[in-house]
Design a protein around this motif. Structure first.
Motif, PDB file in Angstrom:
ATOM      1  N   ASP A   1      41.472 -40.318  -8.776  1.00 33.31           N
ATOM      2  CA  ASP A   1      40.672 -41.454  -8.290  1.00 33.31           C
ATOM      3  C   ASP A   1      40.629 -41.479  -6.767  1.00 33.31           C
ATOM      4  N   ARG A   2      41.737 -41.146  -6.147  1.00 34.16           N
ATOM      5  CA  ARG A   2      41.792 -41.091  -4.682  1.00 34.16           C
ATOM      6  C   ARG A   2      40.850 -40.000  -4.169  1.00 34.16           C
ATOM      7  N   GLY A   3      40.851 -38.863  -4.864  1.00 34.14           N
ATOM      8  CA  GLY A   3      39.957 -37.766  -4.498  1.00 34.14           C
ATOM      9  C   GLY A   3      38.488 -38.155  -4.651  1.00 34.14           C
TER      10      GLY A   3
ATOM     11  N   ALA B   1      43.876 -45.772  -7.971  1.00 34.05           N
ATOM     12  CA  ALA B   1      44.319 -45.910  -6.575  1.00 34.05           C
ATOM     13  C   ALA B   1      44.287 -47.375  -6.142  1.00 34.05           C
ATOM     14  N   ILE B   2      43.223 -48.099  -6.525  1.00 24.00           N
ATOM     15  CA  ILE B   2      43.106 -49.522  -6.181  1.00 24.00           C
ATOM     16  C   ILE B   2      44.092 -50.341  -7.016  1.00 24.00           C
ATOM     17  N   GLU B   3      44.321 -49.938  -8.267  1.00 19.86           N
ATOM     18  CA  GLU B   3      45.304 -50.631  -9.126  1.00 19.86           C
ATOM     19  C   GLU B   3      46.693 -50.615  -8.486  1.00 19.86           C
ATOM     20  N   ILE B   4      47.105 -49.443  -8.014  1.00 23.12           N
ATOM     21  CA  ILE B   4      48.430 -49.311  -7.398  1.00 23.12           C
ATOM     22  C   ILE B   4      48.498 -50.125  -6.107  1.00 23.12           C
TER      23      ILE B   4
ATOM     24  N   HIS C   1      46.575 -51.501   3.217  1.00 20.80           N
ATOM     25  CA  HIS C   1      46.097 -50.394   2.363  1.00 20.80           C
ATOM     26  C   HIS C   1      44.699 -49.964   2.792  1.00 20.80           C
ATOM     27  N   ASP C   2      44.513 -48.658   2.966  1.00 15.95           N
ATOM     28  CA  ASP C   2      43.224 -48.165   3.450  1.00 15.95           C
ATOM     29  C   ASP C   2      42.116 -48.157   2.381  1.00 15.95           C
ATOM     30  N   VAL C   3      42.458 -48.489   1.137  1.00 15.74           N
ATOM     31  CA  VAL C   3      41.412 -48.560   0.096  1.00 15.74           C
ATOM     32  C   VAL C   3      40.561 -49.824   0.239  1.00 15.74           C
TER      33      VAL C   3
ATOM     34  N   GLN D   1      37.794 -52.881   6.190  1.00 16.60           N
ATOM     35  CA  GLN D   1      38.084 -53.931   7.172  1.00 16.60           C
ATOM     36  C   GLN D   1      37.168 -55.141   6.988  1.00 16.60           C
ATOM     37  N   THR D   2      35.918 -54.902   6.587  1.00 18.06           N
ATOM     38  CA  THR D   2      34.970 -56.011   6.353  1.00 18.06           C
ATOM     39  C   THR D   2      35.500 -56.950   5.276  1.00 18.06           C
ATOM     40  N   LEU D   3      35.967 -56.379   4.181  1.00 20.55           N
ATOM     41  CA  LEU D   3      36.516 -57.156   3.071  1.00 20.55           C
ATOM     42  C   LEU D   3      37.745 -57.951   3.531  1.00 20.55           C
TER      43      LEU D   3
END
Length: 193
Positions: free
Chosen positions: A42-44, A92-95, A117-119, A122-124
């Motif tokens: 998922d990260r990939g 990735a977002i789950e973790i 977390h970089d996932v 910054q806007t969010l």
């Protein structure tokens, strides 16, 4: 020579090619059951050049929309994060959400936990931080969800317009190579005469 070499290779290894086409998705599905592989996969996907940001947007839109509804309905933030974790569809977002929930449980502000977390773009984080400080977190989450719902169709249009061009160039290249492989020997025979 190139076309004949490709043809001969495919004649000899067609069983292997068929096995990869049929067995590949089955092996991938089995491998995705492993937590570490699913995270890396998922990260990939999220780091892919054209499709990556779109995949991330889908998951983040789902997360913000569901959390906004749950929070507005009076469900506490911690419980909402626990529920949303299973709805994003991205390991990735789950973790990351697990770690965010743990941070909130320890007393760290929600937006600060997200920014670690970089996932999470910054806007969010900025919009959620604004909603958190003003006491309108559900409105901020809904605004983020609506923003993604507007931008996703535009991004899909851009992706498919790029994909159309790539497909067209690929088809022209294949047809050109096959045409040259037929025409060049005829021209060489003509020169010999």
């Amino acid at each position: 020579r190139v076309v004949m070499a490709i043809s001969n290779t495919l004649i000899h290894v067609w069983r292997m090619v068929l096995a990869v086409i049929v067995g590949g998705p089955v092996l991938l599905k089995m491998a995705l059951r492993a937590k570490g592989f699913a995270y890396a996969f998922d990260r990939g996907l999220m780091n892919l050049p054209i499709f990556g940001s779109l995949i991330a947007m889908f998951s983040l839109s789902r997360f913000t929309h569901n959390l906004a509804m749950l929070y507005k309905a009076g469900i506490p933030l911690l419980r909402g994060l626990e529920i949303c974790r299973n709805l994003v569809g991205n390991r990735a977002i789950e973790i990351a959400l697990d770690e965010v929930r743990q941070g909130v449980l320890e007393g760290t502000p929600f937006s600060k936990c997200l920014s670690a977390h970089d996932v999470f773009p910054q806007t969010l984080v900025t919009m959620i931080s604004t909603g958190e400080t003003s006491g309108t977190l559900d409105v901020a989450l809904q605004s983020v969800s609506e923003y993604y719902n507007k931008i996703i169709p535009r991004r899909i249009k851009i992706v498919f317009s790029i994909f159309d061009q790539v497909m067209m160039i690929s088809l022209i290249t294949v047809v050109g190579v096959v045409a040259l492989s037929v025409i060049l020997p005829i021209l060489q025979l003509w020169d010999v005469r």
